[in-house]
Design a protein around this motif. Sequence first.
Motif, PDB file in Angstrom:
ATOM      1  N   PHE A  23      35.555  39.875  85.656  1.00  0.00           N
ATOM      2  CA  PHE A  23      36.077  40.359  84.386  1.00  0.00           C
ATOM      3  C   PHE A  23      36.821  39.224  83.691  1.00  0.00           C
ATOM      4  O   PHE A  23      37.210  38.229  84.310  1.00  0.00           O
ATOM      5  N   ILE A  24      37.035  39.419  82.405  1.00  0.00           N
ATOM      6  CA  ILE A  24      37.853  38.490  81.623  1.00  0.00           C
ATOM      7  C   ILE A  24      39.081  39.249  81.141  1.00  0.00           C
ATOM      8  O   ILE A  24      38.968  40.224  80.391  1.00  0.00           O
ATOM      9  N   LEU A  25      40.253  38.823  81.595  1.00  0.00           N
ATOM     10  CA  LEU A  25      41.507  39.435  81.158  1.00  0.00           C
ATOM     11  C   LEU A  25      41.924  38.785  79.844  1.00  0.00           C
ATOM     12  O   LEU A  25      42.308  37.618  79.829  1.00  0.00           O
ATOM     13  N   LEU A  26      41.818  39.529  78.753  1.00  0.00           N
ATOM     14  CA  LEU A  26      42.128  38.959  77.440  1.00  0.00           C
ATOM     15  C   LEU A  26      43.597  38.590  77.321  1.00  0.00           C
ATOM     16  O   LEU A  26      43.937  37.587  76.693  1.00  0.00           O
ATOM     17  N   GLY A  27      44.478  39.382  77.932  1.00  0.00           N
ATOM     18  CA  GLY A  27      45.903  39.063  77.944  1.00  0.00           C
ATOM     19  C   GLY A  27      46.455  38.790  76.563  1.00  0.00           C
ATOM     20  O   GLY A  27      46.339  39.602  75.645  1.00  0.00           O
ATOM     21  N   PHE A  28      47.024  37.584  76.400  1.00  0.00           N
ATOM     22  CA  PHE A  28      47.627  37.190  75.125  1.00  0.00           C
ATOM     23  C   PHE A  28      46.752  36.169  74.397  1.00  0.00           C
ATOM     24  O   PHE A  28      47.262  35.304  73.681  1.00  0.00           O
ATOM     25  N   SER A  29      45.445  36.282  74.573  1.00  0.00           N
ATOM     26  CA  SER A  29      44.527  35.318  73.963  1.00  0.00           C
ATOM     27  C   SER A  29      44.515  35.416  72.441  1.00  0.00           C
ATOM     28  O   SER A  29      44.049  34.499  71.761  1.00  0.00           O
ATOM     29  N   ASP A  30      45.025  36.528  71.896  1.00  0.00           N
ATOM     30  CA  ASP A  30      45.048  36.690  70.444  1.00  0.00           C
ATOM     31  C   ASP A  30      46.170  35.883  69.794  1.00  0.00           C
ATOM     32  O   ASP A  30      46.243  35.789  68.566  1.00  0.00           O
ATOM     33  N   VAL A  31      47.057  35.304  70.619  1.00  0.00           N
ATOM     34  CA  VAL A  31      48.125  34.441  70.084  1.00  0.00           C
ATOM     35  C   VAL A  31      48.069  33.090  70.807  1.00  0.00           C
ATOM     36  O   VAL A  31      48.966  32.741  71.583  1.00  0.00           O
ATOM     37  N   GLU A 280      46.431  47.358  72.534  1.00  0.00           N
ATOM     38  CA  GLU A 280      47.578  46.467  72.332  1.00  0.00           C
ATOM     39  C   GLU A 280      48.885  47.165  72.690  1.00  0.00           C
ATOM     40  O   GLU A 280      49.785  46.565  73.269  1.00  0.00           O
ATOM     41  N   THR A 281      48.989  48.461  72.344  1.00  0.00           N
ATOM     42  CA  THR A 281      50.198  49.231  72.680  1.00  0.00           C
ATOM     43  C   THR A 281      50.353  49.356  74.184  1.00  0.00           C
ATOM     44  O   THR A 281      51.456  49.175  74.726  1.00  0.00           O
ATOM     45  N   LYS A 283      49.231  47.381  76.408  1.00  0.00           N
ATOM     46  CA  LYS A 283      49.541  46.053  76.941  1.00  0.00           C
ATOM     47  C   LYS A 283      51.044  45.789  76.890  1.00  0.00           C
ATOM     48  O   LYS A 283      51.632  45.295  77.855  1.00  0.00           O
ATOM     49  N   VAL A 284      51.646  46.144  75.768  1.00  0.00           N
ATOM     50  CA  VAL A 284      53.093  45.940  75.609  1.00  0.00           C
ATOM     51  C   VAL A 284      53.874  46.889  76.508  1.00  0.00           C
ATOM     52  O   VAL A 284      54.832  46.483  77.183  1.00  0.00           O
ATOM     53  N   LEU A 285      53.477  48.155  76.533  1.00  0.00           N
ATOM     54  CA  LEU A 285      54.182  49.143  77.347  1.00  0.00           C
ATOM     55  C   LEU A 285      54.104  48.801  78.836  1.00  0.00           C
ATOM     56  O   LEU A 285      55.049  49.052  79.587  1.00  0.00           O
ATOM     57  N   SER A 286      52.974  48.225  79.256  1.00  0.00           N
ATOM     58  CA  SER A 286      52.827  47.878  80.673  1.00  0.00           C
ATOM     59  C   SER A 286      53.869  46.841  81.102  1.00  0.00           C
ATOM     60  O   SER A 286      54.275  46.806  82.261  1.00  0.00           O
ATOM     61  N   LEU A 287      54.303  46.009  80.167  1.00  0.00           N
ATOM     62  CA  LEU A 287      55.327  45.009  80.486  1.00  0.00           C
ATOM     63  C   LEU A 287      56.679  45.658  80.756  1.00  0.00           C
ATOM     64  O   LEU A 287      57.513  45.086  81.455  1.00  0.00           O
ATOM     65  N   PHE A 288      56.895  46.859  80.206  1.00  0.00           N
ATOM     66  CA  PHE A 288      58.154  47.562  80.448  1.00  0.00           C
ATOM     67  C   PHE A 288      58.267  47.969  81.906  1.00  0.00           C
ATOM     68  O   PHE A 288      59.273  47.697  82.566  1.00  0.00           O
TER      69      PHE A 288
END
Length: 318
Positions: A23-31, A280-281, A283-288
């Motif tokens: 798989f490819i984890l996109l992560g923060f590739s958009d920034v 995207e939401t 992704k952010v919530l998972s960091l909490f």
Amino acid sequence: MQCVGSIFKKKMAGKNLTDIKEFILLGFSDVPDLQGLLFGIFVIIYISILTGNGLILLITKSDSTLQTPMYYFLGNFSFLEICYTSVTLPRMLADLWTQMRTISLSTCAIQLGFFLILGGTECFLLAVMAYDRYVAICRPLYYPLIMNHQMCARLVIGSWIGAIPVQAGLTYEIFSLPFCGSNKINHVFCDAPPLVKLKCGNSLLNEFPVYANAVLFGMFPFLLILVSYVKIITTIMKLPSATGRSKAFSTCSSHLIVVGLFFGSAIITYLLPKSKESGETDKVLSLFYTTLTPLFNPLIYSLRNKDVIMAMRKLLPK
């Protein structure tokens, strides 16, 4: 012909599964311009988590004044936070540093399995800690009898191993069926919701085990915690002394803050209906619940607890 067609589709689905090797984890590739900054931030966070929770674990094991059930559970919880964070953060840091976001199918399954098992353990252990506070405040005369060392050990062992069969089964369920189309996971690690989106077949049927698992390991412990604290607050409000009420609330407030951070973000991620734009939401919530809760845990318990502060002063040089 229809029967042959269905068999052919099944074979093709199986072929797609074997074709997807990684798989490819996109992560923060958009920034892309923030990769270095994010790496530095998460390195500091990870070191802080290891140091803070390691210190809590050390003082709860070494200080004689903290040899009580509450700190026994807190020490186990801090160790759990170190393990829980280490499943996801090192891999995330490696992806940010190398920009190589690929993860093999087997590695992804292993990461998901450990993540789910440790996440279930955290839910159970938070419920156990709430029960400990309930007995201490609502049944103080029976507290030494109920929360003896043998009972505490059983509750901790049960929390650690109770999640293994179900979470291992869910991991097998997710990876036993074929994935269709893209192998890109719009997430920072291998988590159940984004993986289920890539599976073949009916999306509702694929998502049902994840929802059922979230109810069992999320809502059920959360309701137990809620019931415990309703009884705790009712008992505290009946105390005649304002000082007694304040002291009782102070022993529970730290745990409540951690419960709110962890369960709030996890329930939103796993139980609320998903849309195509929810990646995207999530992704952010998972960091909490994977990063902020382990980071804040030692701060919350140390800054709001005089016993922990005193133990730190004994341990650390001035």
